[in-house]
Design a protein around this motif. Structure first.
Motif, mmCIF file in Angstrom:
data_model
loop_
_atom_site.group_PDB
_atom_site.id
_atom_site.type_symbol
_atom_site.label_atom_id
_atom_site.label_comp_id
_atom_site.label_asym_id
_atom_site.label_seq_id
_atom_site.Cartn_x
_atom_site.Cartn_y
_atom_site.Cartn_z
ATOM 1 N N LEU A 145 30.910 7.407 -16.758
ATOM 2 C CA LEU A 145 30.939 7.053 -15.590
ATOM 3 C C LEU A 145 30.697 8.154 -14.478
ATOM 4 O O LEU A 145 30.194 8.319 -13.380
ATOM 5 N N VAL A 146 31.454 9.053 -14.814
ATOM 6 C CA VAL A 146 31.956 10.205 -13.785
ATOM 7 C C VAL A 146 30.401 11.229 -13.773
ATOM 8 O O VAL A 146 30.042 11.716 -12.918
ATOM 9 N N ALA A 147 30.142 11.285 -14.973
ATOM 10 C CA ALA A 147 28.913 12.168 -15.075
ATOM 11 C C ALA A 147 27.745 11.534 -14.373
ATOM 12 O O ALA A 147 26.866 12.308 -13.712
ATOM 13 N N ILE A 148 27.482 10.106 -14.303
ATOM 14 C CA ILE A 148 26.392 9.446 -13.735
ATOM 15 C C ILE A 148 26.710 9.572 -12.221
ATOM 16 O O ILE A 148 25.810 10.059 -11.380
ATOM 17 N N SER A 149 27.975 9.442 -12.016
ATOM 18 C CA SER A 149 28.363 9.529 -10.261
ATOM 19 C C SER A 149 27.940 11.165 -9.801
ATOM 20 O O SER A 149 27.439 11.520 -8.811
ATOM 21 N N ALA A 150 28.327 11.986 -10.674
ATOM 22 C CA ALA A 150 28.190 13.468 -10.342
ATOM 23 C C ALA A 150 26.801 13.553 -10.109
ATOM 24 O O ALA A 150 26.281 14.454 -9.483
ATOM 25 N N LEU A 151 25.797 13.570 -11.147
ATOM 26 C CA LEU A 151 24.616 13.488 -11.168
ATOM 27 C C LEU A 151 23.939 12.976 -9.936
ATOM 28 O O LEU A 151 22.989 13.638 -9.169
ATOM 29 N N LEU A 152 24.177 11.685 -9.679
ATOM 30 C CA LEU A 152 23.656 10.971 -8.485
ATOM 31 C C LEU A 152 23.996 11.648 -7.180
ATOM 32 O O LEU A 152 23.228 12.081 -6.140
ATOM 33 N N THR A 153 25.276 12.239 -7.004
ATOM 34 C CA THR A 153 25.875 13.021 -5.861
ATOM 35 C C THR A 153 24.911 14.309 -5.797
ATOM 36 O O THR A 153 24.385 14.677 -4.746
ATOM 37 N N GLY A 154 24.672 15.153 -6.789
ATOM 38 C CA GLY A 154 23.845 16.055 -6.765
ATOM 39 C C GLY A 154 22.514 15.844 -6.465
ATOM 40 O O GLY A 154 21.850 16.609 -5.610
ATOM 41 N N ALA A 155 21.873 14.828 -6.778
ATOM 42 C CA ALA A 155 20.694 14.426 -6.563
ATOM 43 C C ALA A 155 20.429 14.211 -5.034
ATOM 44 O O ALA A 155 19.397 14.692 -4.504
ATOM 45 N N LEU A 156 21.229 13.394 -4.444
ATOM 46 C CA LEU A 156 21.218 12.899 -3.153
ATOM 47 C C LEU A 156 21.421 14.193 -2.248
ATOM 48 O O LEU A 156 20.724 14.274 -1.351
ATOM 49 N N TRP A 157 22.191 15.035 -2.749
ATOM 50 C CA TRP A 157 22.630 16.107 -1.715
ATOM 51 C C TRP A 157 21.352 17.089 -1.759
ATOM 52 O O TRP A 157 20.894 17.438 -0.954
ATOM 53 N N ALA A 158 20.638 17.182 -2.829
ATOM 54 C CA ALA A 158 19.456 18.198 -2.892
ATOM 55 C C ALA A 158 18.543 17.600 -2.115
ATOM 56 O O ALA A 158 17.468 18.219 -1.360
ATOM 57 N N TRP A 159 18.219 16.046 -2.451
ATOM 58 C CA TRP A 159 17.119 15.529 -1.665
ATOM 59 C C TRP A 159 17.010 15.597 -0.118
ATOM 60 O O TRP A 159 16.093 15.741 0.340
ATOM 61 N N THR A 160 18.044 15.092 0.269
ATOM 62 C CA THR A 160 18.443 15.441 1.725
ATOM 63 C C THR A 160 18.634 16.508 2.328
ATOM 64 O O THR A 160 18.423 17.002 3.747
ATOM 65 N N ARG A 161 18.649 17.552 1.440
ATOM 66 C CA ARG A 161 18.965 18.905 2.041
ATOM 67 C C ARG A 161 17.700 19.794 1.808
ATOM 68 O O ARG A 161 17.416 20.644 2.780
ATOM 69 N N TYR A 162 16.638 19.514 0.979
ATOM 70 C CA TYR A 162 15.591 20.334 0.513
ATOM 71 C C TYR A 162 14.320 19.774 0.609
ATOM 72 O O TYR A 162 13.199 20.598 0.671
ATOM 73 N N THR A 163 14.362 18.454 0.749
ATOM 74 C CA THR A 163 12.842 17.574 0.962
ATOM 75 C C THR A 163 12.761 17.401 2.345
ATOM 76 O O THR A 163 13.742 16.967 3.452
ATOM 77 N N ARG A 164 11.393 17.095 2.620
ATOM 78 C CA ARG A 164 10.851 16.715 4.060
ATOM 79 C C ARG A 164 11.388 15.464 4.421
ATOM 80 O O ARG A 164 12.207 15.097 5.435
#
Length: 919
Positions: A145-164
């Motif tokens: 659960l912690v791993a899935i949540s951490a991966l989801l957090t990283g993916a959302l952060w990168a998506w909203t920061r680096y994609t158009r």
């Protein structure tokens, strides 16, 4: 130590799930600027579909069932965004927030109706081995659960920061029009965030279900509050901080569980439940309050709220309504209809508390039903200990008033949707910690408080044996409190509440105590809620507290919206929607659908918002409002001559203001004497408005002193300074758009009214004429024909005049005008300059004038102070400043004019270049 680590590991697993729910809410907020209170309910629905409809009933394998459940969450979110929020794009923010509250109620009610209220266990499907490390058992499922949540957090952060697309989503919440010019559709971006956010909520729900089981109320409410608390820590913007917030909530729950017995011993209690669910939220509450501000920033845009009623009482309508109700009670209604009547009337009283707090004062609270339970508990305990009911009820109300003031403390530093989340958590905490602990409740059956049959003034009125009598008691209480609420609306105190609801900064500038108004609103609303809670609880000989749950608090806000959030009359139309009320009875009698009232009521909230955001009462009284306004417009206003103000000198020395590492104002000093106009000029960004903010108390200086005559005021708050005679106008107007011009002026002159009016206005509101000073302002600015109009109905120039007249209404000694001529044409500017000169000459007022219109400044001011980059570069008479090389350089970028003609000062703010000469 091993036990401590064991609980930490458990807490991390729960916190990771809370973080996932919160990430979905943050994503939706970043894309639409809206907090989704229905996030937990949508996830709960997805979990039920997955594990009950698909796995249990149809035998669908785990992975396809999980994907289908998540797809349901995505579909529900997209439908809500498309069918409800898209038509409400231009609605007031609070209306859209309440729409999500309606979504919470609707989905919750559907789940209860479809699946029942019992808890359903779910088999584990993630790897669930137990690893022993150093004597500590680590559950593999928690690690996943912690791993899935951490991966989801990283993916959302990168998506909203680096994609158009991610960047466009974040930008859309700030400025839809700007995003549209770049070719993005705000509707499509909102749909993307709502779909993904709903899907993330569904994912979190199906992951946590094996740990918690499926419970319609428990899973929805607990997860919603924990997730929103985590999102608060992240400011509804930062995915990493939101992840941390989820872990904090989870760890708080685990540690509270670990040390619960120690806390019980410390408090000398045999049993305390609910601390585990409250601990993490309370930690974040403290962080949020410390991070908040007592007044919003200059850039803050106040939320618009639904329209307000006038508070005028139709005495004939009240008498007819009461007579008809009594006739039906004793001539037509049987016991079941009498029960439905008193249930509706008690709910109506509750709605009136929301009208005061949210409708009048603009404070969105989701804890009113918890306060109602506090009132019932206090009064019930007093009765149990031998006090007569006639004394116990008012004492219980007074106790709840004090608790309501405590609930107001977060409102002093938070506002808007943050306050809604905080009060939701506070209500949940009361429900879990107080109402679930038998030690606090008495010796009643099943954790209740035994009060016995209720007797009032020697007459048996208990609802079980005498439902019609109890209905009469509820009717009397409802009518009396409705009259109190109506009185409050049209009183001096009501104007203070509405001023704070509309614009806290403007209210403060007039000497209205925002802190006092908020405390008062919460206290009065809590007292009214206590009456509603007592009417509900005293129906039986044993008070049961399971009805005072958070979900009902949320439903009550929905009822208030249906009826009309800004109308006392709205409670009449809201009351029948209560579960077990007249609406339920009618549906059951006519169609056999009484059990569907919760679903129908939640759907009505959403439909009402789509049809009319201001409620049924607004529709009913709209034509009456027009006729009443026409009659008031015919009433002549008797004007008065101007009076001289109390003379005072403003002295500013060494004023320095820093914002972090940026020095906005550096060692500025000047004086403004009675009858003198001092101009404060400089390029845009020079620090002029910051100086006004610092002098009036809206910004705390880093250094320097401010004196009014010999009195040091730099340590006083903005409210105290305004009451001492330092008033200001605002560059952005900041009028009270919910009040007519006349009441705007009253708000400017009544701030120092006697404190006893806080009480007398509830019973006997006195309508006093405008003060002579305010009437003189009406005459000076030619506002006679506009007094009964709302500011939004006036042309821009007149609205400017209203803002200045409001600041003048109390006759201040010092007036600070922030670009009063902005947006005015040349003729209007000359007229305004003449009025300002008259204020100084005839009334002895000291005026600090910030203005870009150089002809106006040069022809009006006695002295001028010029600043650049926060520093004084010149001071003197208009003639001296006009030729100062430093001033010319500050405006033109060169100290040497290109010709021998008079230098010009470029007005960067308004796009004008007026000659720096008298015209």
């Amino acid at each position: 130590m091993q036990s401590f680590l064991q609980f930490l590991i458990v807490g991390l697993g729960s916190g990771a799930v809370y973080a996932m729910f919160a990430q979905g809410a943050v994503l939706i907020y970043r894309g639409s600027g809206l907090v989704n209170f229905g996030q937990g309910a949508i996830g709960t629905l997805a979990a039920y579909v997955t594990f009950v409809d698909l796995q249990q009933d149809r035998g669908v394998p785990t992975v396809p069932a999980l994907l289908a459940g998540i797809a349901v969450a995505v579909a529900v979110s997209l439908l809500f965004q498309w069918l409800v929020l898209r038509p409400l794009r231009s609605a007031a923010p609070i209306v859209r927030v309440i729409a999500t509250v309606g979504l919470l109620g609707l989905v919750q009610a559907v789940v209860v109706q479809r699946y029942g209220a019992t808890t359903v266990s779910v088999d584990e499907y993630l790897p669930h081995d137990v690893w022993i490390v150093g004597g500590v058992a680590i559950q593999e499922q928690r690690v996943w659960l912690v791993a899935i949540s951490a991966l989801l957090t990283g993916a959302l952060w990168a998506w909203t920061r680096y994609t158009r697309t991610g960047l466009a989503i974040s930008a859309s919440a700030q400025n839809e029009r700007a995003v549209q010019t770049l070719g993005w559709s705000p509707n499509r971006l909102a749909a993307v965030t709502w779909g993904l956010g709903g899907g993330i909520g569904g994912l979190a729900a199906v992951l946590v279900a094996p740990l918690t089981g499926l419970s319609p109320v428990g899973l929805t409410i607990v997860v919603t509050i924990a997730a929103l608390a985590a999102a608060l820590l992240g400011g509804f913007s930062s995915f990493p901080l939101t992840f941390v917030g989820g872990l904090v909530v989870g760890l708080g729950e685990a540690l509270a569980t670990r040390y619960n017995s120690d806390i019980e011993r410390w408090l000398h209690q045999s049993q305390i439940t609910g601390l585990n669910r409250a601990a993490g939220f309370l930690v974040i509450l403290v962080v949020l309050v410390l991070r908040g501000r007592s007044l919003p920033l200059r850039s803050h845009v106040a939320d618009r709220l639904p329209r307000l009623g006038s508070g005028v009482v139709n005495a004939r309508g009240v008498l007819i309504g009461a007579a008809v109700t009594l006739a039906l009670l004793f001539g037509v209604f049987g016991d079941s209809w009498a029960q439905a009547t008193y249930v509706s009337l008690a709910t109506g009283v509750m709605v009136l508390s929301i009208v005061v707090l949210t409708g009048y004062a603009g404070q969105l609270s989701l804890a009113q039903w918890a306060l109602a339970g506090i009132g019932a508990l206090a009064a019930g305990q007093l009765v149990r200990h031998g006090l007569p009911v006639e004394l116990a009820i008012p004492l219980g109300v007074l106790i709840t008033v004090a608790v309501g003031a405590v609930f107001a403390l977060p409102a002093l530093r938070t506002r808007g949707v943050n306050l809604a989340v905080v009060t939701l958590g506070l209500g949940f905490t009361v429900s879990e910690v107080v109402f679930a602990n038998g030690d606090y409740l008495g010796d009643g059956l099943d954790g209740g408080t035994r009060i016995g049959p209720v007797t009032l003034f020697g007459l048996e009125v208990d609802a079980v044996n005498h439902p019609h009598r109890w209905a009469v008691v509820c009717l009397v209480a409802f009518v009396v409190i409705a009259l109190v609420v109506a009185n409050l609306r049209r009183s001096r105190t009501g104007r203070r509440l509405i001023a704070v609801r509309t614009n806290e900064r403007a209210a403060t500038s007039l000497g209205i105590s925002v802190v006092g108004v908020k405390l008062y609103a919460f206290a009065v609303a809590a007292g009214i809620a206590a009456v509603g809670g007592i009417l509900t609880a005293f129906q039986f000989s044993v008070i049961k507290y399971d009805r005072f749950d958070v979900f009902t608090s949320v439903s009550q806000v929905g009822f208030a919206v249906i009826g009309g959030l800004g109308y006392a009359l709205g409670a009449v139309f809201a009351a029948p929607n209560a579960v077990g009320g007249l609406g339920s009875e009618a549906l059951d009698a006519l169609f056999g659908l009484g059990g569907w009232i919760t679903i129908i009521g939640a759907a009505l909230v959403i439909l009402m918002l789509l049809a009319n955001q201001h409620g049924i009462a607004d529709v009913v009284v709209r034509h009456h409002r027009g006729r009443a306004a026409a009659r008031r417009a015919e009433t002549p206003v008797e004007l008065a001559e101007a009076e001289r103000v109390a003379p005072a000198t403003l002295r500013v020395a060494g004023l320095t203001v820093r914002f972090g590492a940026v020095v906005a104002v550096a060692d500025v000093g000047f004086e403004v004497h009675p009858g003198e106009i001092v101009g404060l000029i400089g390029p845009n960004g020079a620090g002029k408005t910051t100086i006004i903010d610092a002098v009036t108390g809206f910004v705390k200086p880093s250094a320097g002193t401010i004196h009014l005559d010999d009195a040091a005021v730099h340590r006083l708050g903005a409210t105290r300074r305004a009451r001492l005679g330092i008033r200001r106008s605002f560059q952005s107007l900041e009028l009270f758009d919910d009040l007519p011009v006349e009441d705007n002026l009253r708000a400017g002159s009544e701030a120092g009214a006697s404190r006893i009016s806080w009480l007398t206005d509830l019973i006997w509101p006195v309508s006093r004429p405008l003060s002579p000073t305010a009437l003189a302002a009406v005459r000076g600015f030619e506002l006679e024909e506009h007094l009964r109009k709302l500011p939004g109905e006036l042309p821009y120039g007149r609205r400017r005049h209203v803002g200045i007249a409001r600041a003048l209404a109390s006759g201040p000694s010092i007036l600070l005008l922030d670009e009063p001529a902005a947006g005015l044409d040349e003729a209007e500017s000359r007229e305004l300059a003449s009025l300002i000169r008259e204020l100084a000459t005839e009334r002895g007022m000291g005026i600090l004038l910030v203005e870009h219109d150089m002809p106006m400044v040069m022809s009006t001011c006695d002295r001028i102070v010029c600043i650049e980059f926060g520093k004084v570069i010149a001071t003197g008479t208009p003639d001296q400043v006009r030729g100062d090389p430093a001033v010319v350089a500050a405006y033109l970028g060169t100290a040497e004019p290109e010709s021998e003609s008079e230098p010009e000062v470029v007005d960067a703010g308004e796009g004008r270049a007026p000659a720096m000469s008298e015209s």
